[in-house]
Design an enzyme around this catalytic site. Structure first.
Site, mmCIF file in Angstrom:
data_model
loop_
_atom_site.group_PDB
_atom_site.id
_atom_site.type_symbol
_atom_site.label_atom_id
_atom_site.label_comp_id
_atom_site.label_asym_id
_atom_site.label_seq_id
_atom_site.Cartn_x
_atom_site.Cartn_y
_atom_site.Cartn_z
ATOM 1 N N ASN A 173 76.633 -65.535 16.973
ATOM 2 C CA ASN A 173 75.278 -65.489 16.413
ATOM 3 C C ASN A 173 74.371 -66.547 17.053
ATOM 4 O OD1 ASN A 173 73.129 -64.705 14.840
ATOM 5 N ND2 ASN A 173 73.819 -65.787 13.006
ATOM 6 N N GLU A 215 76.998 -61.418 20.531
ATOM 7 C CA GLU A 215 75.702 -61.872 20.044
ATOM 8 C C GLU A 215 75.396 -63.282 20.559
ATOM 9 O OE1 GLU A 215 73.012 -61.059 16.052
ATOM 10 O OE2 GLU A 215 75.195 -61.156 15.840
ATOM 11 N N ASP A 217 82.754 -57.359 17.501
ATOM 12 C CA ASP A 217 82.060 -57.009 16.272
ATOM 13 C C ASP A 217 81.713 -55.525 16.354
ATOM 14 O OD1 ASP A 217 80.387 -56.637 14.140
ATOM 15 O OD2 ASP A 217 78.907 -58.151 14.729
ATOM 16 N N ASN A 256 80.792 -53.734 13.712
ATOM 17 C CA ASN A 256 79.777 -53.433 12.698
ATOM 18 C C ASN A 256 80.145 -52.257 11.804
ATOM 19 O OD1 ASN A 256 77.467 -55.163 12.386
ATOM 20 N ND2 ASN A 256 76.984 -54.765 14.538
ATOM 21 N N HIS A 310 79.934 -65.099 11.190
ATOM 22 C CA HIS A 310 81.237 -64.500 11.483
ATOM 23 C C HIS A 310 82.257 -65.604 11.753
ATOM 24 C CE1 HIS A 310 79.757 -60.276 12.435
ATOM 25 N NE2 HIS A 310 78.638 -60.966 12.461
#
Length: 248
Positions: free
Chosen positions: A9, A34, A142, A144, A239
């Site tokens: 992130n 990310e 990830d 999602n 995360h």
């Protein structure tokens, strides 16, 4: 061999945390998602890691993935590739010791659900290409999607993107074609196994989360795995890192 994945992130916001985690854990392969940065924006200590070959695939402020490989695992710079369906810097792959490893950041789908569905279909086709040749494959990242009800805290279960039946059906179909979800393989009954927590109301501290981050391995390789763990306490991303260990 240890393979780790982490949606950080924002690599610029958490560069020191990621660097400290790598130095402490030293996984042989690291998949990041990310990163929200172009290669030039990645903090120098991470770009210049002595023990790793690194490939940073991103643009300023959005999405982006990375794949790092320890030099004692691969003596030469690996060939990093992007499948044709890659968009918004969401996938990078490399072959390491006869194993294809992909770092993947699946679209959330909240703003463009059809784009998520298309990426899902393309990723399944990508995986099928390896299955048809009996090649070893690891997909990290990830995705999602919370694979099943058990992968969402009861307080968070609802009919929404990330928990939709068609997403879960796709996930199960992906696994049925020759991949193993190592998190569930090693901890099948754990109702508190989450990797993402909404950044409010102390959701992380209370472990009210979703399992969105996965390490999926082809069956022969999964048979050699000995553990797959989540580090909820590491870093300030929403995360936590996931690490799989293989007896190779």
């Amino acid at each position: 061999m240890r393979i780790a994945t982490w949606n950080v992130n924002g690599i610029r916001a958490r560069g020191e945390q990621v660097h400290a985690w790598i130095k402490a854990e030293t996984p042989e392969v690291i998949c990041l998602q990310e990163i929200k940065a172009s290669p030039a924006q990645v903090p120098a200590p991470l770009r210049e890691l002595e023990d790793y070959w690194g490939y940073w695939h991103g643009t300023r402020g959005y999405s982006g993935v990375a794949l790092l490989v320890r030099k004692d695992l691969s003596t030469e710079f690996p060939t990093f590739v992007h499948p044709e369906f890659d968009f918004e810097d969401r996938i990078v792959a490399a072959r390491v010791k006869d194993v294809a490893i992909a770092s993947v950041y699946l679209p959330n789908g909240g703003k463009d659900f059809p784009a998520k569905l298309q990426f899902m279909a393309d990723l399944a086709e990508f995986a099928n290409g390896f299955h048809s040749h009996d090649d070893a494959l690891v997909i990290c990242g990830d995705l999602n999607i919370a694979r099943a009800e058990i992968d969402v805290h009861p307080k968070e279960r609802r009919a929404c993107i990330g928990q939709l039946p068609q997403e879960r059906e796709w996930f199960e179909d992906l696994l049925q074609k020759g991949l193993v979800d190592l998190g569930r393989h090693h901890d099948p009954e754990n109702e508190s196994l989450f990797t993402w927590w909404a950044p409010w109301r102390q959701m992380r501290d209370r472990n009210i989360g979703w399992r969105l981050d996965y390490i999926l391995a082809s069956e022969a390789l999964a048979a050699k795995s000995t553990a797959c763990t989540v580090q909820r306490e590491v870093g300030t991303s929403d995360h936590g890192p996931v690490t799989a260990t293989f007896a190779l």
